[in-house]
Design a protein around this motif. Sequence first.
Motif, mmCIF file in Angstrom:
data_model
loop_
_atom_site.group_PDB
_atom_site.id
_atom_site.type_symbol
_atom_site.label_atom_id
_atom_site.label_comp_id
_atom_site.label_asym_id
_atom_site.label_seq_id
_atom_site.Cartn_x
_atom_site.Cartn_y
_atom_site.Cartn_z
ATOM 1 N N THR A 340 0.795 -1.228 0.000
ATOM 2 C CA THR A 340 0.000 0.000 0.000
ATOM 3 C C THR A 340 0.832 1.284 0.000
ATOM 4 O OG1 THR A 340 -0.113 -0.339 2.371
ATOM 5 C CG2 THR A 340 -2.050 -0.957 1.100
ATOM 6 N N ASN A 344 -2.107 2.468 -2.848
ATOM 7 C CA ASN A 344 -2.646 1.119 -2.734
ATOM 8 C C ASN A 344 -2.691 0.335 -4.051
ATOM 9 O OD1 ASN A 344 -4.856 2.390 -3.892
ATOM 10 N ND2 ASN A 344 -5.700 2.850 -1.872
ATOM 11 N N ASP A 345 -2.056 0.882 -5.093
ATOM 12 C CA ASP A 345 -1.943 0.104 -6.332
ATOM 13 C C ASP A 345 -0.509 -0.384 -6.565
ATOM 14 O OD1 ASP A 345 -0.778 2.545 -6.845
ATOM 15 O OD2 ASP A 345 -1.493 2.644 -8.916
ATOM 16 N N TRP A 348 0.025 -3.814 -8.108
ATOM 17 C CA TRP A 348 -0.445 -3.951 -9.501
ATOM 18 C C TRP A 348 0.471 -3.178 -10.441
ATOM 19 C CZ3 TRP A 348 -2.355 -7.709 -7.507
ATOM 20 C CH2 TRP A 348 -3.130 -7.673 -6.356
ATOM 21 N N GLN A 349 1.030 -2.097 -9.927
ATOM 22 C CA GLN A 349 2.005 -1.340 -10.700
ATOM 23 C C GLN A 349 3.242 -2.211 -10.969
ATOM 24 O OE1 GLN A 349 4.294 1.215 -8.371
ATOM 25 N NE2 GLN A 349 5.558 1.779 -10.114
ATOM 26 N N LEU A 369 -6.103 -5.372 0.232
ATOM 27 C CA LEU A 369 -6.200 -4.648 -1.041
ATOM 28 C C LEU A 369 -7.628 -4.586 -1.567
ATOM 29 C CD1 LEU A 369 -2.873 -5.962 -2.550
ATOM 30 C CD2 LEU A 369 -3.372 -3.604 -1.851
ATOM 31 N N PRO A 376 -7.982 0.704 -7.981
ATOM 32 C CA PRO A 376 -6.519 0.665 -8.087
ATOM 33 C C PRO A 376 -6.020 -0.435 -9.032
ATOM 34 C CG PRO A 376 -7.221 0.770 -5.785
ATOM 35 C CD PRO A 376 -8.453 0.553 -6.597
ATOM 36 N N VAL A 377 -6.767 -1.522 -9.144
ATOM 37 C CA VAL A 377 -6.348 -2.616 -10.022
ATOM 38 C C VAL A 377 -6.559 -2.217 -11.472
ATOM 39 C CG1 VAL A 377 -6.618 -5.073 -10.515
ATOM 40 C CG2 VAL A 377 -7.189 -4.195 -8.235
ATOM 41 N N LYS A 379 -6.353 0.433 -12.940
ATOM 42 C CA LYS A 379 -5.394 1.383 -13.513
ATOM 43 C C LYS A 379 -4.250 0.684 -14.238
ATOM 44 C CE LYS A 379 -4.667 4.000 -9.720
ATOM 45 N NZ LYS A 379 -4.098 5.041 -8.901
ATOM 46 N N HIS A 380 -4.141 -0.631 -14.062
ATOM 47 C CA HIS A 380 -2.964 -1.336 -14.575
ATOM 48 C C HIS A 380 -3.317 -2.480 -15.508
ATOM 49 C CE1 HIS A 380 -0.376 0.981 -11.968
ATOM 50 N NE2 HIS A 380 -1.314 0.846 -11.044
#
Length: 651
Positions: A340, A344-345, A348-349, A369, A376-377, A379-380
């Motif tokens: 986090t 908090n992404d 996934w980043q 998460l 947040p997920v 975004k990737h």
Amino acid sequence: MDPAILHIQDEGRRFPPPEAFKAKARIKSLAEYHKLYEESIHAPEQFWARQAKELAWMRPWNSVFDWDKETCRFTWFRGGKLNVSSNCLDRHLETQGEKVAILWQGEREEDKRRLTYRELHDEVCRFANVLKKKGVQKGDRVCVYLPMIPEAVIAMLACTRIGAIHSVVFAGFSSAALKDRLDDSKAKVLITADGGRRSGKEFDLKGMADAALTDCQSVEQVIVVQHIKNNAAMKKGRDVYWHDEMRSTHGACPATEMDAEDPLFILYTSGTTGKPKGALHTTAGYLLYTYLTYRYIFDYSDKDIYWCTADVGWVTGHSYIVYGPLANGATVLMFEGVPTYPDNDRFWQIVENYKVSVLYTAPTALRALMRFGDGPVKKHDLSSLRLLGSVGEPINPEAWMWYHTVIGGGRCPIVDTWWQTETGGILISPLPGAMTLKPGCACRPFFGVRPVVYNEEGGLAQRNEGGYLAITHPWPGLMRTVWGNHDRYIETYWDKYKGEYSTGDAARVDENGDIWLMGRVDDVIKVSGHRLGTAEVESALVSHPSVAEAGVVGRPHPIKGQCLYAFVTLKHGIPISEQLKQELIQHVSTTMGPIAKPDFIQFAEGLPKTRSGKIMRRILKAIASGEADVGNTTTLADPSVVEELVKNRVA
Ligand code: 7RM
């Protein structure tokens, strides 16, 4: 007579292996698994000898397996000679010396390193020479107290190169915990760092080490990695810098010939009470077991970018960051930070940036998460993922479904891997190309593993009847003893079912022969004569859309004997209300039946967890029962949560 542990959870969803995955998998059907499994049970010596030939031996063994049931001593590949570091490194140099072995991502985005197999081999040889120069000899104990940096792996492998026994202590542990472990193992050398980074803050690791060393008899030398460059105080005559030592040494270091049963490492498990136990793992059996489980359960492919989010200080880090993957020649991603931070992404980043194909993480991280939703997920681009893994606790179907759908895009099998520090490697797990998955189910035993579930009277439990999980026969990865205390080993693991390894976990086998884990036996709660495992009730609570996490314990009740007391953490932004409380009680009642209905619900910002994310129900139980003393809290990730919990206890 006590009844069986009640099983009420009813999970009907099924996920057969996707055709695209199956086509490329190492094991492609249940029939193929059965064939090998049957061989591993009916002709274990033939099976394991054949597998062992995939490793590099310096001298062949005389006997595959010997077992003295009376003394609880057994050996695998007695008389064989080999070296773990040369199996993890030298063996790959010719064919893939330029392949990346370790990809390291620091907590700060700009901190990155990559080591090819050749580079890792060179670093390990040089550091092995440093250890030799410091007087470390075969059989000596070396304590590794480092953050998640490549030096941790280098140090471990350097120990194995010269036959020293490593004892890795998680860098989040306090000086008191470190001192206990140094004293018990009588470590000669301590390898640590000036400090580490966690959630944007620096921590003073060297200060902790110094505190532990104030009256430590055994440690003569301290080797310090300069990581955060905080000008840590160095004690003259005792402390030296890693980089100084490395500069003044040469690169060649022949691998020491080790006996198959020579000790490889000690890893301490906290246990619920008393002094930590040093689980002792040995050379050949452990190496072979982690090699093989990694290969088949993670369906190793040469192209994989494999990421295990555990810390090397836990057994998961030992077996599935270091030994299993490196013995296979895999590319391993190692991450210093937390899920986090800075946002908090972060996970996934990282998956997107490194094109991670296999991700192995813990339910506690997933639930944390999930609290932030899918945003947040989304975004990737996570399309590089092909396989997901879970370890550490039962994964509740809710988290499983999120992992499968949102993270895995519906295309990645999930291997829910059940095992313990003691077991060395995974014992129960799906093989991803061969088995139909059920959310929350760990499926089948790995090759050579013979699980059995006993009822309260010591008889075999019926299908779907919860009971005690034991393993009837040693496999190569099973710990050999408790360091310095073989009696404790026998008492803890072998006395309950004579001649069988007792796991301390509850489980049931369903109508298809699939195994479901139900939590620790010590956590079973008896309500009005019905025995309930914590896992199912917690899972029912978490299946409510407002709930992020739940810890359920028993509290004495005048009529029922015990009743259920639930600690519940809500998802972000969900307000606490009496109405929600009633709704949750109703929800459990409808999904699991009235017997599992909690009498008390306490909303909590956080639950007391170990650093590896396991809920410490012992503390919750003390709070729920109103005990004045909640017991030892030093191994908690965040001891401050306890105060809030005590304050808000429902009387
Ligand atoms: C690898 C590790 C061991 C205990 C074990 C269980 C629990 C671990 C699972 C699980 C259900 C799983 N070693 N546990 N994995 N329970 N499903 N997939 O965690 O020594 O730290 O802990 O963890 O209770 O006995 S450990």
